[in-house]
Write an enzyme that holds these catalytic residues in place. Sequence first.
Site, PDB file in Angstrom:
ATOM      1  N   ASP A 153       0.757  -1.009   0.073  1.00 29.62           N
ATOM      2  CA  ASP A 153      -0.114   0.041  -0.016  1.00 29.62           C
ATOM      3  C   ASP A 153       0.890   1.171   0.071  1.00 29.62           C
ATOM      4  OD1 ASP A 153      -2.253   1.757   0.650  1.00 29.62           O
ATOM      5  OD2 ASP A 153      -1.239   1.426   2.833  1.00 29.62           O
ATOM      6  N   ASP A 155       0.081   5.178   1.181  1.00 34.42           N
ATOM      7  CA  ASP A 155      -0.180   6.155   2.220  1.00 34.42           C
ATOM      8  C   ASP A 155      -0.025   5.242   3.511  1.00 34.42           C
ATOM      9  OD1 ASP A 155      -0.968   7.453   0.180  1.00 34.42           O
ATOM     10  OD2 ASP A 155      -1.908   9.038   1.375  1.00 34.42           O
ATOM     11  N   THR A 189      -1.816   0.975  -4.758  1.00 34.33           N
ATOM     12  CA  THR A 189      -2.349   2.183  -3.948  1.00 34.33           C
ATOM     13  C   THR A 189      -3.694   2.645  -4.302  1.00 34.33           C
ATOM     14  OG1 THR A 189      -2.038   4.533  -3.610  1.00 34.33           O
ATOM     15  CG2 THR A 189      -0.943   3.693  -5.436  1.00 34.33           C
TER      16      THR A 189
END
Length: 414
Positions: A153, A155, A189
């Site tokens: 991922d 963030d 993401t």
Amino acid sequence: MTTRYRVEYALKSHRRDQLIEWIKGLLAVPFVLHSQPTAIYHEQSENLSVVAADTHQRYAEIFRDVENLIRDHIQHDRENTPGKSKLKLLVPTVGFFFTPLPLEDAFKWQDRQRFISRRRFVAPSFNDIRLILNSAQLLGLKRNTGLDLVTFDGDVTLYDDGACLTLDNPVIPRIIRLLRQGHKVGIVTAAGYTDAEKYYERLRGLLDEMKASPELTPADRQGLVVMGGESNFLFRYDASSPHLLSYVPRAEWLLPEMVSWKEDDITELLDIAESSLRACASNLNLPVAVLRKDRAVGVYPLDRSKIAREHLEETVLVVQNTVEGSAVGSRLPFCAFNGGNDVFVDIGDKSWGVRACQQYFGGIERTRTLHVGDQFLSAGANDFKARLASTTAWIASPGETVQLLDELEQIQGL
Ligand code: IMP
Ligand code: MG
């Protein structure tokens, strides 16, 4: 259960991981019975170390029992009787495990780092258990299947929320190490952009370093892809592009099921999500703007103000329920999630994103894939769906991702 308790439970259950909570409850018993809160550190240190050894032993036994229950659960899945395992009775929401989890060894490993069994006032916590499960997953991959693909991922996993992957980020040499070892890497993401330039801005530190690194062969560099918008836009590393990434046309990577997702349905789903987001924002008087994209719609704060957690969660649950209840919501997968200070609804989800990466790299098995992310609660969290497509590790900060990759390196070398 009283009605009131049931209501509270229903409201909170999306913020709990039932497997972890259940293990925490099991460990609370030896903690309560063996901890010595009244002992004095200096005077009774010998006594304390005996108690700690005893507590360690009891925690280890519990992890061994849970390990065996998981093994039995896997066996039931193999025999096509997944609902019948004892673990399923004890933890009804438990999902599928792609590898056995050597929990006893993982506990011993983490206890050496974190001295969990030496604590006298603080019982084994959610985070202790989460990290033990991560270690067990790395051991499980090493002992059972091996590892070909690691997806990350963005963030909170690779960089702070809303930040960029800059050259000083310690995760960069670790990702380069994975590529050098022949692993494939996907950055999966929610951030959804159609042009490479935007991803270059976000990921520049890694991409520049990959280009410069003498450690990588051209073939190693081909091992990196970026999947944006959960499962909507694929980019591959490309040294000849000014942004070091080039867009891969959908025809080259869509899974067969994704080919049948209709443009009309996509528009209809996003229309429903958008009006639900608008209604919710107005109802809660949120200071937000609506952002409609090709494959997503979201709300984000005006003037960078902070939206209350309760409002973010309410908005996610409202929009998720509305879309789920619509006809198109049952035809098309989507993902509604709380992005920390925004709420987005994306077409598809990370299970499709991870599976598309597996297919792109020639059909990597789910049992040989690890997804690393920070959002694994069952509602309003976008990494959760990756559990359908791969083994997973649940981290809480970019620093933990770095630690996890170092642990992986140590374990692989064993
Ligand atoms: P992740 O943690 O890498 O999955 O990124 C999630 C964040 O990306 C969200 O919280 C948003 O701030 C941002 N974002 C930007 N564009 C999109 C989009 O199209 N869909 C969802 N999130 C987006
Ligand atoms: Mg995240």
